[in-house]
Design an enzyme around this catalytic site. Structure first.
Site, PDB file in Angstrom:
ATOM      1  N   LEU A 156      -6.454   6.667   2.989  1.00 62.87           N
ATOM      2  CA  LEU A 156      -6.669   7.709   1.970  1.00 62.87           C
ATOM      3  C   LEU A 156      -5.518   7.807   0.971  1.00 62.87           C
ATOM      4  CD1 LEU A 156      -8.133  10.417   4.334  1.00 62.87           C
ATOM      5  CD2 LEU A 156      -9.366   9.195   2.558  1.00 62.87           C
ATOM      6  N   ARG A 157      -4.553   6.874   1.072  1.00 67.10           N
ATOM      7  CA  ARG A 157      -3.427   6.956   0.139  1.00 67.10           C
ATOM      8  C   ARG A 157      -3.889   6.823  -1.311  1.00 67.10           C
ATOM      9  NH1 ARG A 157      -0.089   3.613   3.743  1.00 67.10           N
ATOM     10  NH2 ARG A 157       1.229   5.042   4.920  1.00 67.10           N
ATOM     11  N   GLY A 158      -4.870   5.953  -1.533  1.00 69.25           N
ATOM     12  CA  GLY A 158      -5.377   5.743  -2.899  1.00 69.25           C
ATOM     13  C   GLY A 158      -5.902   7.032  -3.511  1.00 69.25           C
ATOM     14  N   ASP A 212       0.817  -1.219   0.000  1.00 70.91           N
ATOM     15  CA  ASP A 212       0.000   0.000   0.000  1.00 70.91           C
ATOM     16  C   ASP A 212       0.851   1.270   0.000  1.00 70.91           C
ATOM     17  OD1 ASP A 212      -2.551   1.479   0.422  1.00 70.91           O
ATOM     18  OD2 ASP A 212      -1.629   1.962   2.342  1.00 70.91           O
TER      19      ASP A 212
END
Length: 328
Positions: free
Chosen positions: A264-266, A183
């Protein structure tokens, strides 16, 4: 794979690329070739961290002090560093180490830089990253995310800038990375072996031509190489002026939400990558088609693994994208 590498070069804050694929598909060759597309960078002469002469974020503490004291710094231009991290590397080799003996006897902090120092403002490549010790992967990802590396030994602490594009490659047959590590990579590209016979022959012929006379082969592609280099430089300069509409940002977050992407990285990476792609296309605004080009690269590795799932994660991302955005 090539697009993911180029976008990370345009905006290193995307967070690097993980390239997984069959053996013998040219992963390492492509990654090492990206360094030739980058313009030379200006550094403070004889600085072990490739410090920038004016950007505080890319400057070591020593250079900052020198500038504050009004010392004129000599500069020089170097090729963008391309650093290979070997699988057997120790933590000291990666992070650098402090000479404790000198610190105790002479009272001076003597730092022996590691691979993270050499890779500052460049590219750090880890082949077979899925075979690397997890704690080393953690160190790499932390440095890549924060832009700094801190070394602490016996109460002595030294930190230096470590801004680099982290590129990892691996073969899925040898095992996957842990989901929480996967991720942390901004983008994920999957490479399959070419099935079309005519294309395979073309690759073999080009490889044979290069082996027989590398210079002629390089000259043949020199114009294309220079053109792409100029496009990348122009995109780097344009990036800060590219904007993305609020509606499109909401739709990106809707896609992430429906796909049940943790954290919230996506969302952040997809926004960044879409801007970088728009800059690469020499555009001022992000369009729906720009997001479509990058959304699979940004999200496919963030989906939760379901052993009963029959659909490929990339196709799943595309399906949800079509549902939310509709056909452009």
């Amino acid at each position: 794979m090539k697009l993911a590498l180029i976008l990370n070069v345009i905006d290193p804050k995307i967070g690097g690329v993980m390239i997984m694929g069959d053996r013998g598909t040219g992963k390492s060759t492509t990654i090492r070739a990206i360094a030739d597309l980058l313009p030379q960078i200006e550094i403070v002469s004889n600085d072990m961290f490739n410090s920038h002469v004016s950007d505080y974020e890319l400057m070591s503490d020593f250079v900052k002090k020198q500038l504050q004291n009004g010392v004129n710094m000599d500069t020089s231009f170097i090729n963008v560093p391309m650093v290979d991290l070997p699988l057997g590397a120790t933590e000291d080799r990666v992070c650098g180490t402090i000479d404790i003996e000198k610190a105790l006897t002479e009272g001076t902090k003597t730092f022996e830089p590691g691979l993270l120092a050499k890779a500052n403002r460049g590219i750090l490549y880890v082949d077979e990253v899925n075979l690397l010790d997890d704690h080393l992967v953690d160190i790499l990802l932390d440095s890549a995310a924060s832009g700094w590396n801190t070394v602490e030994r016996e109460g002595i602490s030294i930190r230096h800038p470590a801004r680099f594009v982290l590129v990892g490659s691996g073969n899925p047959e040898e095992g996957e990375l842990r989901p929480q590590l996967l991720d942390r990579f901004g983008m994920h590209a999957e490479i399959r072996t070419v099935k079309e016979p005519a294309l395979r022959v073309q690759i073999v012929e080009q490889r044979s031509k290069f082996d027989s006379n590398p210079q002629i082969c390089l000259q043949e592609f020199q114009d294309k190489q220079s053109k792409l280099k100029n496009v990348i430089v122009a995109a780097q300069e344009k990036l800060s002026h590219v904007t993305i509409d609020y509606d499109l940002r909401v739709k990106i977050s809707q896609v992430c939400s429906i796909l049940d992407v943790d954290g919230l990285r996506g969302d952040i990476v997809t926004n960044r990558a879409a801007k970088a792609f728009a800059a690469y296309q020499n555009k001022d605004y992000v369009s729906q088609s720009d997001i479509k080009q990058v959304v699979t690269l940004c999200l496919r590795h963030r989906l939760r693994k379901d052993p009963l799932e029959t659909i490929d994660s990339g196709l799943k991302v595309n399906q949800v994208f079509q549902e939310i955005f509709g056909t452009p």
